[in-house]
Design a protein around this motif. Structure first.
Motif, PDB file in Angstrom:
ATOM      1  N   ALA A 130       0.817  -1.219   0.000  1.00  0.00           N
ATOM      2  CA  ALA A 130       0.000   0.000   0.000  1.00  0.00           C
ATOM      3  C   ALA A 130       0.850   1.268   0.000  1.00  0.00           C
ATOM      4  O   ALA A 130       0.315   2.365  -0.096  1.00  0.00           O
ATOM      5  N   GLY A 131       2.178   1.109   0.121  1.00  0.00           N
ATOM      6  CA  GLY A 131       3.067   2.265   0.059  1.00  0.00           C
ATOM      7  C   GLY A 131       3.216   3.021   1.363  1.00  0.00           C
ATOM      8  O   GLY A 131       3.625   4.186   1.366  1.00  0.00           O
ATOM      9  N   LEU A 132       2.941   2.370   2.495  1.00  0.00           N
ATOM     10  CA  LEU A 132       3.073   3.051   3.778  1.00  0.00           C
ATOM     11  C   LEU A 132       4.517   3.106   4.270  1.00  0.00           C
ATOM     12  O   LEU A 132       4.802   3.721   5.295  1.00  0.00           O
ATOM     13  N   ALA A 133       5.420   2.466   3.551  1.00  0.00           N
ATOM     14  CA  ALA A 133       6.860   2.534   3.838  1.00  0.00           C
ATOM     15  C   ALA A 133       7.604   2.035   2.607  1.00  0.00           C
ATOM     16  O   ALA A 133       7.019   1.388   1.735  1.00  0.00           O
ATOM     17  N   ASP A 134       8.904   2.355   2.561  1.00  0.00           N
ATOM     18  CA  ASP A 134       9.724   1.912   1.430  1.00  0.00           C
ATOM     19  C   ASP A 134      10.312   0.524   1.639  1.00  0.00           C
ATOM     20  O   ASP A 134      10.657  -0.155   0.688  1.00  0.00           O
ATOM     21  N   ARG A 135      10.457   0.127   2.925  1.00  0.00           N
ATOM     22  CA  ARG A 135      11.155  -1.118   3.227  1.00  0.00           C
ATOM     23  C   ARG A 135      10.486  -1.839   4.372  1.00  0.00           C
ATOM     24  O   ARG A 135       9.877  -1.223   5.231  1.00  0.00           O
ATOM     25  N   LEU A 136      10.640  -3.168   4.385  1.00  0.00           N
ATOM     26  CA  LEU A 136      10.059  -3.997   5.437  1.00  0.00           C
ATOM     27  C   LEU A 136      11.135  -4.918   5.996  1.00  0.00           C
ATOM     28  O   LEU A 136      11.911  -5.505   5.236  1.00  0.00           O
ATOM     29  N   LEU A 137      11.167  -5.024   7.310  1.00  0.00           N
ATOM     30  CA  LEU A 137      12.044  -5.979   7.988  1.00  0.00           C
ATOM     31  C   LEU A 137      11.166  -7.016   8.672  1.00  0.00           C
ATOM     32  O   LEU A 137      10.265  -6.668   9.434  1.00  0.00           O
ATOM     33  N   THR A 144      16.454  -4.600  15.125  1.00  0.00           N
ATOM     34  CA  THR A 144      15.742  -3.549  14.391  1.00  0.00           C
ATOM     35  C   THR A 144      16.446  -2.215  14.550  1.00  0.00           C
ATOM     36  O   THR A 144      16.587  -1.457  13.582  1.00  0.00           O
ATOM     37  N   SER A 145      16.897  -1.913  15.756  1.00  0.00           N
ATOM     38  CA  SER A 145      17.602  -0.659  16.006  1.00  0.00           C
ATOM     39  C   SER A 145      18.837  -0.534  15.114  1.00  0.00           C
ATOM     40  O   SER A 145      19.073   0.502  14.482  1.00  0.00           O
ATOM     41  N   GLU A 146      19.600  -1.608  15.030  1.00  0.00           N
ATOM     42  CA  GLU A 146      20.795  -1.617  14.178  1.00  0.00           C
ATOM     43  C   GLU A 146      20.412  -1.457  12.700  1.00  0.00           C
ATOM     44  O   GLU A 146      21.027  -0.691  11.961  1.00  0.00           O
ATOM     45  N   TRP A 147      19.391  -2.176  12.271  1.00  0.00           N
ATOM     46  CA  TRP A 147      18.917  -2.121  10.884  1.00  0.00           C
ATOM     47  C   TRP A 147      18.479  -0.703  10.517  1.00  0.00           C
ATOM     48  O   TRP A 147      18.811  -0.200   9.446  1.00  0.00           O
ATOM     49  N   LEU A 148      17.743  -0.058  11.416  1.00  0.00           N
ATOM     50  CA  LEU A 148      17.272   1.313  11.161  1.00  0.00           C
ATOM     51  C   LEU A 148      18.434   2.300  11.070  1.00  0.00           C
ATOM     52  O   LEU A 148      18.473   3.156  10.183  1.00  0.00           O
ATOM     53  N   ARG A 149      19.368   2.187  12.005  1.00  0.00           N
ATOM     54  CA  ARG A 149      20.509   3.115  12.029  1.00  0.00           C
ATOM     55  C   ARG A 149      21.378   2.963  10.776  1.00  0.00           C
ATOM     56  O   ARG A 149      21.858   3.954  10.237  1.00  0.00           O
ATOM     57  N   GLU A 150      21.569   1.734  10.320  1.00  0.00           N
ATOM     58  CA  GLU A 150      22.362   1.507   9.102  1.00  0.00           C
ATOM     59  C   GLU A 150      21.753   2.205   7.896  1.00  0.00           C
ATOM     60  O   GLU A 150      22.455   2.602   6.982  1.00  0.00           O
ATOM     61  N   ARG A 151      20.437   2.353   7.902  1.00  0.00           N
ATOM     62  CA  ARG A 151      19.742   2.951   6.762  1.00  0.00           C
ATOM     63  C   ARG A 151      19.375   4.417   6.979  1.00  0.00           C
ATOM     64  O   ARG A 151      18.826   5.058   6.097  1.00  0.00           O
ATOM     65  N   GLY A 152      19.640   4.935   8.160  1.00  0.00           N
ATOM     66  CA  GLY A 152      19.313   6.323   8.462  1.00  0.00           C
ATOM     67  C   GLY A 152      17.824   6.575   8.626  1.00  0.00           C
ATOM     68  O   GLY A 152      17.359   7.709   8.493  1.00  0.00           O
TER      69      GLY A 152
END
Length: 191
Positions: free
Chosen positions: A56-63, A107-115
Motif C-alpha cells: 500500500a506504500g506506507l513505507a519503502d522497506r520492510l524488515l 531492528t535498532s541496528e537495521w534502522l541506524r544503518e539505513r538512516g
C-alpha cells in the motif's frame, strides 16, 4: 505477612485487568507513512499485514524480524501470496533475533544503518505493549507507530472466559512486568 501478600495479589490482579483493558482493539494512524515497517514473527497474520502495508506504500522497506534460521526467503514467498518477487528487493529478513529484546536490538541496528527515523511496528495486539516498551528503550530517537494485528483465535472481549486467551494475557502481563522491572533497574544503574 498474610495482609501484605493479599495486598500484593490484589495489586497484581488489578494490574492484570488494567493491562487487558489497554490491549488495542483497533489500529490507530492506519494511513501514517513511516520510513520502514517491522514485522515481529511468532503469530498469525502479522507477516500478511506487513506485506499489505508495504504494497500500500506506507513505507519503502520492510524488515521481518525473528525468522527461524531454517525458513528460507523462498519458503516464505511460497507460503504467502501477498509476497511477490517484485517486493523482494524491499524486504529484509532478520534471522538473529529470537525474542522481543532481540527484535528491538536487531531492528535498532537495521534502522541506524539505513538512516531511518520512523517505523511501523506490526505485531499481535496482546504483544504490542511489551514490544513498544522494548523498542522505545532500544531506540528512543525513533518514531514508532504501533500497528496491532488481531489474531482470530484471541478473544479480547470477556477474555477471562476463554482459557487460551486468559493464559496468553496472563503470560504477556507477567513478561511486561518483568521487562518493565528490568528496564527500570537498568535505568537506575545507569543514572
Amino acid at each position: 505477612m498474610l495482609p501484605a501478600l493479599a495486598l500484593a495479589l490484589a495489586v497484581w490482579v488489578g494490574g492484570l485487568f488494567s493491562y487487558a483493558a489497554s490491549i488495542p482493539r483497533e489500529v490507530g494512524n492506519p494511513d501514517q507513512r513511516t520510513d520502514a515497517i517491522v514485522v515481529l514473527t511468532g503469530g498469525s497474520l502479522r507477516l500478511e499485514v506487513g506485506l499489505r502495508l508495504l504494497r500500500a506504500g506506507l513505507a519503502d522497506r520492510l524488515l521481518v524480524s525473528g525468522v527461524h534460521p531454517d525458513v528460507t526467503r523462498e519458503a516464505l514467498l511460497r507460503l504467502l501470496p501477498e509476497w511477490t518477487e517484485s517486493m523482494n528487493a524491499r524486504i529484509d529478513i532478520d534471522y538473529a533475533a529470537n525474542n522481543t529484546v532481540g527484535n528491538a536490538s536487531e531492528t535498532s541496528e537495521w534502522l541506524r544503518e539505513r538512516g531511518y527515523r520512523s517505523l511501523r511496528l506490526v505485531t499481535a495486539n496482546y504483544h504490542l505493549r511489551r514490544s513498544l516498551l522494548e523498542f522505545r528503550d532500544a531506540m528512543p530517537e525513533i518514531e514508532i507507530v504501533p500497528h496491532p494485528v488481531f489474531p482470530e483465535d484471541f478473544h479480547l472481549a470477556e477474555w477471562w472466559r476463554w482459557p487460551g486467551s486468559a493464559a496468553l494475557i496472563f503470560s504477556e502481563y507477567n513478561k511486561f512486568l518483568m521487562a518493565h522491572l528490568r528496564l527500570s533497574l537498568a535505568g537506575l544503574i545507569k543514572g
